[in-house]
Write an enzyme that holds these catalytic residues in place. Structure first.
Site, PDB file in Angstrom:
ATOM      1  N   HIS A 265       0.835  -1.203   0.000  1.00  0.00           N
ATOM      2  CA  HIS A 265       0.000   0.000   0.000  1.00  0.00           C
ATOM      3  C   HIS A 265       0.877   1.263   0.000  1.00  0.00           C
ATOM      4  O   HIS A 265       0.733   2.138  -0.855  1.00  0.00           O
ATOM      5  CB  HIS A 265      -0.915  -0.022   1.234  1.00  0.00           C
ATOM      6  CG  HIS A 265      -1.828   1.158   1.341  1.00  0.00           C
ATOM      7  ND1 HIS A 265      -3.138   1.122   0.939  1.00  0.00           N
ATOM      8  CD2 HIS A 265      -1.627   2.428   1.788  1.00  0.00           C
ATOM      9  CE1 HIS A 265      -3.702   2.303   1.131  1.00  0.00           C
ATOM     10  NE2 HIS A 265      -2.798   3.126   1.655  1.00  0.00           N
ATOM     11  N   GLU A 266       1.792   1.342   0.944  1.00  0.00           N
ATOM     12  CA  GLU A 266       2.652   2.534   1.028  1.00  0.00           C
ATOM     13  C   GLU A 266       3.545   2.641  -0.204  1.00  0.00           C
ATOM     14  O   GLU A 266       3.871   3.747  -0.651  1.00  0.00           O
ATOM     15  CB  GLU A 266       3.493   2.519   2.313  1.00  0.00           C
ATOM     16  CG  GLU A 266       2.684   2.513   3.627  1.00  0.00           C
ATOM     17  CD  GLU A 266       1.621   3.606   3.735  1.00  0.00           C
ATOM     18  OE1 GLU A 266       1.806   4.684   3.112  1.00  0.00           O
ATOM     19  OE2 GLU A 266       0.598   3.376   4.408  1.00  0.00           O
ATOM     20  N   HIS A 269       1.739   4.528  -2.808  1.00  0.00           N
ATOM     21  CA  HIS A 269       1.849   5.980  -2.578  1.00  0.00           C
ATOM     22  C   HIS A 269       3.243   6.473  -3.003  1.00  0.00           C
ATOM     23  O   HIS A 269       3.390   7.513  -3.639  1.00  0.00           O
ATOM     24  CB  HIS A 269       1.660   6.300  -1.094  1.00  0.00           C
ATOM     25  CG  HIS A 269       0.233   6.236  -0.620  1.00  0.00           C
ATOM     26  ND1 HIS A 269      -0.764   6.986  -1.193  1.00  0.00           N
ATOM     27  CD2 HIS A 269      -0.363   5.533   0.382  1.00  0.00           C
ATOM     28  CE1 HIS A 269      -1.925   6.741  -0.553  1.00  0.00           C
ATOM     29  NE2 HIS A 269      -1.703   5.856   0.397  1.00  0.00           N
TER      30      HIS A 269
HETATM   31 ZN    ZN Z   1      -3.185   5.209   1.777  1.00  0.00          ZN
END
Ligand code: ZN
Length: 502
Positions: A265-266, A269
């Site tokens: 997830h990170e 980003h």
């Molecule tokens: Zn997020």
């Protein structure tokens, strides 16, 4: 002699340097800082934030902006100059329309309301938090009156996180999502098939988890020469500046999911941040993310659409088995795929799965809008929350700490923020469908561990543009369609049919 536009860009760059120094201090605070240094760090950060704010809201910026605007009338809205001036004007107006006294009151209230929320949650005592929520809503109504971007009151709040998005558009998309999700989840609940989730709770030593997570982040394209992965209590990703994007995670020796999917997830980003043209345009909107929703679309794509796909694990399960030979020896690809895609209605948003997650968000969106519009008295929030949890997810809420007090957002004044999570899921699914069309057999590529074509596609279609286009425009440019719930529903239905036979 530099012209007005060059002067403006230089100013913006220097303000961004102040903010990025603050980001380093913020990263340090959450990963390294000894507890006794907290107060001094608070002083450092608030001074830097004040300096950046004063500089950005000074008449000098207003004058330069006005001069640039009159000189560049007719510039295309998506040209470098057009986009930079449009977005800087947006930010400048937002920042200067709020009186300093209101900003101060909001900052002070957020600190006190968060403290009250923490205590109220620990004691599961809603009346303790109720006056703070009322006060926060009141301040938000004052903020809306000052900024007033037009449309519904909620639109002005939404605009801070998801520029140009409207409550009316969200209702259109979210309502079609809600009915279909409630139906799908009820079907899944009635299926006799259950995911073998036990395999995710075996022994997974942190050191081996970290090695595997780093391998995965590298494989999908995170550049460790331009970023870091560290440990913090709450995972996050922060963009320090060109060549420096940092993310964090946390490890639980007895649960595989948290760290691995958290890192994916990170990484999503971080890949977005590493793909923004910040070498060239640092400080300008041309090197900034479009919106929280678009940012979240990148994290959710790598975490869910890729990270929970069969294709990804064709490539990665053998590596996971090497990392955890004892715990994963008997695990088949089918069991693994089912376990990481378990669907189960639950009370807590942050622990919920890909399918039920969006109903947690829809409920918050509806309630915060009703609170803001005075359609729901603050005192009635717990009951309204519990009724909707029952209606949407079929679960009974035992107490407010697991109900309407579970999230920190409202206490900090973040109202209009929650929808960006579901927007992220919707954008991700709509982009991913298009990528599958554009890239040929994407599944085969992922199965071979070839992630570069997809990353290149994301760079080309999304990352390199910065804020040049709004989120809505971007979706249309890339997919030829308005935002729709259908791609996400297709994705979730396909998985449910494969795994649960429904
Ligand atoms: Zn997020």
């Amino acid at each position: 002699m530099p012209n007005a536009y060059e002067k403006l860009v230089t100013e913006l760059r220097e303000i961004a340097l102040l903010n990025s120094a603050n980001s380093v201090l913020g990263w340090d605070e959450r990963t390294q800082l000894p507890p006794k240094g907290a107060e001094h760090r608070g002083n450092q950060c608030s001074l830097l934030a004040r300096m950046a704010h004063e500089r950005f809201t000074s008449p000098k910026i207003g004058d330069l902006l006005g001069e640039c605007e009159s000189q560049s009338r007719g510039a295309a809205p998506d040209s470098d100059i057009g986009a930079t001036l449009r977005e800087t004007r947006r930010d400048y107006d937002r920042a200067t329309k709020l009186p300093a006294s209101l900003v101060e009151e909001m900052t002070k209230t957020a600190v006190l309301a968060q403290a009250a929320w923490g205590e109220a949650r620990a004691k599961s005592d809603f009346p303790m938090f109720q006056p703070w929520l009322s006060k926060t809503l009141d301040l938000k109504r004052q903020e809306i009156a000052c900024i007033n971007r037009g449309g519904e009151p909620y639109d002005t709040l939404l605009d801070e996180f998801e520029p140009t998005e409207t409550a009316a558009n969200l209702r259109r998309v979210f309502e079609s999502l809600r009915g279909s999700l409630v139906e799908l989840i009820a079907k899944i609940q009635s299926s006799p098939r259950k995911a073998p989730v036990e395999i995710l709770h075996r022994s997974f030593p942190a050191a081996a988890q970290e090695k595997l997570a780093r391998e995965a982040a590298s494989a999908v394209g995170f550049d460790f020469q331009a970023g870091r992965l560290d440990v913090s209590l709450h995972p996050f990703c922060t963009d320090i500046g060109p060549g420096d994007v940092r993310m964090t995670t946390r490890y639980d020796d007895h649960y595989f999911g948290d760290a691995f999917f958290g890192v994916l997830h990170e990484t999503g980003h971080a890949l977005y941040e590493q793909g923004l043209p910040s070498e060239k345009h640092f400080g300008s909107p041309l090197a900034a993310a479009v919106s929280l929703g678009i940012h979240e679309s990148q994290s959710r794509m790598w975490e869910n659409l890729i990270g929970r796909s069969r294709a990804f694990w064709n490539h990665f399960l053998p590596k996971a088995k090497q990392a955890f030979p004892e715990s994963l020896r008997d695990v088949t690809p089918d069991d693994w795929y089912f376990a990481i895609n378990d669907v189960r209605p639950s009370l807590i948003r942050t622990e919920s799965d890909e399918t039920t997650y969006n109903l947690h968000i829809l409920l918050r969106f509806e309630l915060e809008m009703e609170l803001l519009n005075d359609q729901l008295p603050v005192a009635d929030l717990p009951d309204a929350w519990n009724q909707r949890m029952k209606k949407y997810l079929g679960v009974d809420v035992p107490d407010v700490s697991q109900g309407c007090l579970q999230d920190i957002h409202w206490s900090g004044g973040a109202i209009g923020y929650f929808p960006t999570y579901t927007l992220g899921n919707l954008y991700a699914a709509q982009f991913f469908e298009q990528a599958q069309k554009d890239l040929g057999d994407l599944d085969a590529q992922l199965s071979r561990g070839e992630f570069a074509p997809l990353l290149t596609w994301l760079r080309e279609k999304i990352h390199r543009h910065g804020k040049r286009y709004s989120a809505g425009q971007l979706v249309k440019n890339i997919t030829g369609k308005e935002l729709s719930a259908e791609p996400l529903l297709r994705h979730l239905r396909n998985k449910a049919s494969e795994l649960y036979g429904v």
